[in-house]
Design an enzyme around this catalytic site. Sequence first.
Site, PDB file in Angstrom:
ATOM      1  CG  HIS A  45      -1.947   1.071   1.232  1.00 51.57           C
ATOM      2  ND1 HIS A  45      -3.049   1.076   0.397  1.00 51.57           N
ATOM      3  CD2 HIS A  45      -2.054   2.197   1.974  1.00 51.57           C
ATOM      4  CE1 HIS A  45      -3.769   2.148   0.624  1.00 51.57           C
ATOM      5  NE2 HIS A  45      -3.197   2.852   1.584  1.00 51.57           N
ATOM      6  CD  GLU A  89      -4.278   8.292  -1.852  1.00 50.88           C
ATOM      7  OE1 GLU A  89      -4.870   8.241  -0.747  1.00 50.88           O
ATOM      8  OE2 GLU A  89      -3.066   8.477  -1.970  1.00 50.88           O
ATOM      9  CG  HIS A  91     -10.266   4.541   2.551  1.00 49.02           C
ATOM     10  ND1 HIS A  91     -10.856   4.849   3.740  1.00 49.02           N
ATOM     11  CD2 HIS A  91      -8.930   4.552   2.813  1.00 49.02           C
ATOM     12  CE1 HIS A  91      -9.942   5.065   4.673  1.00 49.02           C
ATOM     13  NE2 HIS A  91      -8.766   4.888   4.132  1.00 49.02           N
TER      14      HIS A  91
END
Length: 736
Positions: A45, A89, A91
């Site tokens: 990550h 991004e 999540h």
Amino acid sequence: MKLPGAERTARVGLTDAEYARIVELVGREPGDLELDLFGVMWSEHCSYKTSRPLLRLFPTTGAAVLQGPGENAGIVDIGDGLAVVMKVESHNHPSAVEPYQGAATGSGGIIRDIFTMGARPVAMLDSLRFGDLGEARQRSLFRGVVKGIGDYDNCMGIPTVAGEVGFDDSYTGNCLVNAMCVGIIRHTDIKRGAATGVGNPVILVGATTGRDGMGGASFASVDLTAASQERKSAVQVGDPFLEKLLLEACLELFRTDAVVGIQDLGAAGLTSASCETAARGGMGIDLDVALVPRREDGMVPAEVMISESQERMLVIAHQGREEEVQCIFDKWGLNAAVIGRVTDDGMLTIRNGDVVVGQVPAKALAEQAPLRHPEAVRPAWQDDLLDLDVTRLQQQDDWTGTLTALLGTPTIASKEWVYRQYDSVVRTNTVIGPGSDAAVLRVDGTDHGIALTIDGPGRMCLLDPATGAAMAVAEAARNLVCSGAKPLALTDCLNFGNPEKPEVFWQFSQAVVGMSEACRKLRIPVIGGNVSFYNETGASAIVPTPVVGMVGVVEDLAHICRQGFGEPDSVVVLLGANTDELGGSEYVRVATGRRAGRVPLLDLEREKEVQELCLTGIRRGLIRSAHDVSDGGLSVTLAESCISGQMGADLSLPAGIRPDALLFGEAPSRIVVTVGAGDLQALVDAAVEMGVPLAVLGTTGGTLLNIDVSGKSLVRAPVVDLAAAWSGSLPQVMSV
């Protein structure tokens, strides 16, 4: 035989070889705290150790690029001394475990990436994927994610102006939540995340530090399991009201010259913020965790360093300006504490009071994770998907009914149920909001606008990752062009399964190659992005889902376009050529229950020509409406244009193509536009000059959508009936 101490690596998710490299870089066996730091920073990550070699294929430079990959967000020039800052991004894992907070903190994190660069955030977009909404858990995830995004963005006062939502069984165990934020900044105000100046203070500001989000970076670097889905401690808890104060305080601070560098605390928390700023500046940082404001008792240094508590920033200020910085944060009611100093030794030194509890090279943490080069193998089942002969599909007796049913499928149906929960007009700069091909915002103080979109055709990528990923780039650019904007740059979020599996890594590598080719041919640089691996549960991976967020510039807001048929007696024209390609379409998925067939060909030169013709027509004032052909094919595009404009159309399509392919094939490089009768010849002349196929389909007006071929009606339906099917689907299923 295991290396000395290698049994410790399983706890932090590293390999024996990576442990050996840590020993080499540090010059000794790492302590437990130091190994924890490497565990989070060398996780997939944070380190991108698997994807980095391939990401170098992307074109990342251009005349307008002011900041490419490597900072918190990319920046592209839009003229008048102004620039757009943007980033997307994922999540995904947190949202699968705790949908509300997972989605909310996804928004919070991407917002901080934007104002960290010195920009005021002006827009949010999101790309979401879920499983079958017939399942109660999927409805709960969907509802929680949408509410989490809406509550956070609305509280921040940032309009959520565009997005997309898709549904597929492959996302049942692993939903996707990709958040994109866009900001506007003057060139002279750009900030970067580098620590320089020996002795300069390192200041932690914002929320107090707790145990929420512990191990979030490593949590996002493994497959989801039944056990991991119970790890709610790995999901951060957000506070948008506090983040709003943090945003305004930072923007006020930037108006002084007290700031040397700034970095938000995202994945890996204080560890990533400190080592990354030190590494960028070629410096070291000496921290005392005892000085970090906490909201929980008994936290040990490792917990303080890797906590992912939200709404926190790390500020490197000029020495002697501490009081000035403190006064600004006091004004906004924010905690601010000097927790360390910049050093010239290149080390991240961690103290707990007078005791040094860890010391490692900052660059080793931030930049020197060993690269992985997994095997890439084309899946054996790929041919089974491509071998479906779509020409043998049974022809329907009722094409009107087929179109109506397709309009009601969750992937194609109106997403108003989602975006009505978002404030899309706060700050009053939204010119075109959710529901069109792209959002358009005015840029204060200019005649210009920016257009924004986000796209990701996962269904096509499963069948042909390279072509499908290239289609994502082409479709995003086409959406901007349909709104009257010239595409400038993109940011991406690449969502895939476990890259340690050769078939998954093949999908990823092919997708990057396809995107890179499309970016080069369309001259659209990649200025930032995110890779999200390990999106799978058990043996089941998501379909490969590269998501593309893109920005374009509208030269004059007088020349923007919407998708709806807004004026009667306009001429409906197709730019580009129909084909008999049906593979990979939503129609095939519904008709066969499979994602199957050969995907349509993508000719990037033709794509570029069609986009240039459309943009030329809009800028010359010839084109009144524009809507690209994508999910559902030409008939869905025509129906959506009728629905959006609340107006019918009488149309005749060219003969020679099977009805199902003609109506529902999803071949790219096609745009439906309308022009006034007096402007038609000028558009035809431009098409001939540019070598773009063009077909006149009919005219707008009335209350029916009528589509015929050679005088035979294929579709005939009241627009209100089509609208009811399209707009009523999601509210109905979500009311259960």
